[in-house]
Design an enzyme around this catalytic site. Sequence first.
Site, PDB file in Angstrom:
ATOM      1  N   HIS A 299      -1.015   0.144  -9.782  1.00  0.00           N
ATOM      2  CA  HIS A 299      -1.684  -0.807  -8.881  1.00  0.00           C
ATOM      3  C   HIS A 299      -2.196  -2.029  -9.658  1.00  0.00           C
ATOM      4  O   HIS A 299      -3.391  -2.350  -9.624  1.00  0.00           O
ATOM      5  CB  HIS A 299      -2.826  -0.108  -8.128  1.00  0.00           C
ATOM      6  CG  HIS A 299      -3.218  -0.827  -6.863  1.00  0.00           C
ATOM      7  ND1 HIS A 299      -3.568  -0.192  -5.694  1.00  0.00           N
ATOM      8  CD2 HIS A 299      -3.320  -2.158  -6.579  1.00  0.00           C
ATOM      9  CE1 HIS A 299      -3.865  -1.083  -4.768  1.00  0.00           C
ATOM     10  NE2 HIS A 299      -3.719  -2.296  -5.288  1.00  0.00           N
TER      11      HIS A 299
ATOM     12  N   ARG B  49       0.855  -1.190   0.000  1.00  0.00           N
ATOM     13  CA  ARG B  49       0.000   0.000   0.000  1.00  0.00           C
ATOM     14  C   ARG B  49       0.889   1.238   0.000  1.00  0.00           C
ATOM     15  O   ARG B  49       1.966   1.248   0.627  1.00  0.00           O
ATOM     16  CB  ARG B  49      -0.902   0.028   1.247  1.00  0.00           C
ATOM     17  CG  ARG B  49      -2.046  -0.965   1.223  1.00  0.00           C
ATOM     18  CD  ARG B  49      -3.105  -0.620   0.160  1.00  0.00           C
ATOM     19  NE  ARG B  49      -4.210  -1.551   0.143  1.00  0.00           N
ATOM     20  CZ  ARG B  49      -4.324  -2.589  -0.712  1.00  0.00           C
ATOM     21  NH1 ARG B  49      -3.399  -2.831  -1.620  1.00  0.00           N
ATOM     22  NH2 ARG B  49      -5.405  -3.361  -0.675  1.00  0.00           N
TER      23      ARG B  49
HETATM   24  P1  NDP Z   1      -1.453 -11.724   4.722  1.00  0.00           P
HETATM   25  O1  NDP Z   1      -2.408 -11.201   5.731  1.00  0.00           O
HETATM   26  O2  NDP Z   1      -1.569 -13.137   4.295  1.00  0.00           O
HETATM   27  O3  NDP Z   1       0.044 -11.524   5.252  1.00  0.00           O
HETATM   28  C1  NDP Z   1       0.436 -10.409   5.971  1.00  0.00           C
HETATM   29  C2  NDP Z   1       1.859 -10.610   6.468  1.00  0.00           C
HETATM   30  O4  NDP Z   1       2.321  -9.403   7.065  1.00  0.00           O
HETATM   31  C3  NDP Z   1       1.971 -11.698   7.548  1.00  0.00           C
HETATM   32  O5  NDP Z   1       3.146 -12.434   7.386  1.00  0.00           O
HETATM   33  C4  NDP Z   1       2.039 -10.877   8.847  1.00  0.00           C
HETATM   34  O6  NDP Z   1       2.748 -11.509   9.905  1.00  0.00           O
HETATM   35  C5  NDP Z   1       2.818  -9.664   8.368  1.00  0.00           C
HETATM   36  N1  NDP Z   1       2.570  -8.528   9.249  1.00  0.00           N
HETATM   37  C6  NDP Z   1       1.417  -7.874   9.513  1.00  0.00           C
HETATM   38  N2  NDP Z   1       1.597  -6.901  10.412  1.00  0.00           N
HETATM   39  C7  NDP Z   1       2.903  -6.935  10.755  1.00  0.00           C
HETATM   40  C8  NDP Z   1       3.707  -6.209  11.671  1.00  0.00           C
HETATM   41  N3  NDP Z   1       3.197  -5.218  12.392  1.00  0.00           N
HETATM   42  N4  NDP Z   1       4.993  -6.533  11.772  1.00  0.00           N
HETATM   43  C9  NDP Z   1       5.515  -7.542  11.050  1.00  0.00           C
HETATM   44  N5  NDP Z   1       4.818  -8.281  10.163  1.00  0.00           N
HETATM   45  C10 NDP Z   1       3.528  -7.985  10.019  1.00  0.00           C
HETATM   46  O7  NDP Z   1      -1.568 -10.753   3.468  1.00  0.00           O
HETATM   47  P2  NDP Z   1      -1.312 -11.090   1.916  1.00  0.00           P
HETATM   48  O8  NDP Z   1       0.021 -11.708   1.790  1.00  0.00           O
HETATM   49  O9  NDP Z   1      -2.452 -11.812   1.327  1.00  0.00           O
HETATM   50  O10 NDP Z   1      -1.339  -9.613   1.295  1.00  0.00           O
HETATM   51  C11 NDP Z   1      -0.416  -8.642   1.699  1.00  0.00           C
HETATM   52  C12 NDP Z   1      -0.812  -7.274   1.171  1.00  0.00           C
HETATM   53  O11 NDP Z   1      -0.592  -7.162  -0.224  1.00  0.00           O
HETATM   54  C13 NDP Z   1      -2.299  -6.920   1.288  1.00  0.00           C
HETATM   55  O12 NDP Z   1      -2.640  -6.537   2.599  1.00  0.00           O
HETATM   56  C14 NDP Z   1      -2.443  -5.787   0.304  1.00  0.00           C
HETATM   57  O13 NDP Z   1      -2.216  -4.551   0.947  1.00  0.00           O
HETATM   58  C15 NDP Z   1      -1.333  -6.051  -0.707  1.00  0.00           C
HETATM   59  N6  NDP Z   1      -1.877  -6.383  -2.040  1.00  0.00           N
HETATM   60  C16 NDP Z   1      -1.511  -5.591  -3.100  1.00  0.00           C
HETATM   61  C17 NDP Z   1      -1.946  -5.884  -4.365  1.00  0.00           C
HETATM   62  C18 NDP Z   1      -1.468  -5.103  -5.535  1.00  0.00           C
HETATM   63  O14 NDP Z   1      -1.958  -5.320  -6.647  1.00  0.00           O
HETATM   64  N7  NDP Z   1      -0.511  -4.215  -5.379  1.00  0.00           N
HETATM   65  C19 NDP Z   1      -2.841  -7.020  -4.615  1.00  0.00           C
HETATM   66  C20 NDP Z   1      -3.122  -7.805  -3.448  1.00  0.00           C
HETATM   67  C21 NDP Z   1      -2.661  -7.478  -2.200  1.00  0.00           C
HETATM   68  P3  NDP Z   1       2.213 -12.882  10.562  1.00  0.00           P
HETATM   69  O15 NDP Z   1       2.442 -13.949   9.495  1.00  0.00           O
HETATM   70  O16 NDP Z   1       3.064 -13.076  11.741  1.00  0.00           O
HETATM   71  O17 NDP Z   1       0.757 -12.669  10.848  1.00  0.00           O
HETATM   72  C1  OXD Z   2      -5.829  -6.115  -3.007  1.00  0.00           C
HETATM   73  C2  OXD Z   2      -5.450  -5.173  -4.031  1.00  0.00           C
HETATM   74  O1  OXD Z   2      -5.551  -5.874  -1.830  1.00  0.00           O
HETATM   75  O2  OXD Z   2      -5.894  -5.324  -5.183  1.00  0.00           O
HETATM   76  O3  OXD Z   2      -6.421  -7.160  -3.344  1.00  0.00           O
HETATM   77  O4  OXD Z   2      -4.683  -4.260  -3.759  1.00  0.00           O
END
Ligand code: NDP
Ligand code: OXD
Length: 310
Positions: free
Chosen positions: A273, A225
């Site tokens: 994006h 993000r």
């Molecule tokens: P998940 O919820 O599966 O994974 C999130 C990861 O971040 C986990 O490993 C979590 O740790 C870690 N995390 C969260 N908070 C913290 C913190 N404070 N400190 C350290 N680690 C942290 O999310 P996804 O992998 O499915 O997606 C990730 C992000 O990708 C989405 O939230 C979205 O914003 C972005 N996205 C962007 C897209 C694009 O087109 N650019 C498309 C899709 C998604 P833990 O494993 O310990 O819980």
């Molecule tokens: C998502 C994105 O979070 O598209 O799925 O950014």
Amino acid sequence: MRILLHRADGDTGPWIKDFSKFMPEAEVAVWRADEKKRPCDYAVLWSPPEEMLVELGDVKAAFLTGAGVDGVLKFGDLLPRHLPIIRLDDAGMGIQMAEYVTHAVLRYFRRFDEYEAQARAGQWAPLAPHRKEDFAIGVLGMGVLGTRVLQALAPFGFPLRGWSRGEKNVAGVQCFHGAGGLDTFLRGSRVLVCMLPLTPETSNLVDRTNMSKLPAGAFLINVARGAHLAEPDLLTLIKSGHIAAATLDVLRNEPLPAQHPFWQEPRITITPHIAALTVRRESVQQICDKIRRIEAGEMVEGIVDRNRGY
Ligand code: NDP
Ligand code: OXD
């Protein structure tokens, strides 16, 4: 079974068609601001308008058509307290993230960005290759998508590192966690890939202080993000040479305004994006599978923990 559907782009037809394929018994009602709906069992939405929230009071769960949850959690207490919010688990996004990040990493590692600039200037000048041992890749966030990206990078032989909230043990990846593990993680990551959810804890995490801890000549890839990155700090560190280049798929203001200085900085690559787009068919299939499991009283993956913020 009645499903309430909202699409910001208004393009509901293909979604209704896919729901009729994977759940023919369901009736899909499209949400419209000027129309009160009959009670629905489930809602399917992405970054809904605030007026829609009152209609979520009686549904059994709200399914998001994306992986990030910030577009819904931003409503805070306006969201019905008991409402389970369920995000997409990969559903075709993992492979796209793997393609995007692998492309960006290899572009920097093989210096293709510099060769592109040389070619435009009519220059034939081989550059010294980077060494893999100097090119550790650090992925912030080892969730569904971060883990998929690390798997995709593994065959190339880069040193791999990952940072998560809780402790993890992933074969072939040096794992760090929590605030205590962040410094060491950053100091050894030549390429920083941000794949975190946006929460109060992760907002502005990629700022001057943290980027300064990366080795000199580091690269940044942000596919999470825009608000993870302190944008003026990146410009400062790019100008100083501490950050060699950055690829940004997400920005604080989308679309990126025409006058934004990032457009003029050749070391910053912007994409609109598109790192991982929602794959409609796979998403509808996953949502229908989960609805069936919920109806059968089973647990499903991807329920958002509102206290954690993801
Ligand atoms: P998940 O919820 O599966 O994974 C999130 C990861 O971040 C986990 O490993 C979590 O740790 C870690 N995390 C969260 N908070 C913290 C913190 N404070 N400190 C350290 N680690 C942290 O999310 P996804 O992998 O499915 O997606 C990730 C992000 O990708 C989405 O939230 C979205 O914003 C972005 N996205 C962007 C897209 C694009 O087109 N650019 C498309 C899709 C998604 P833990 O494993 O310990 O819980
Ligand atoms: C998502 C994105 O979070 O598209 O799925 O950014």
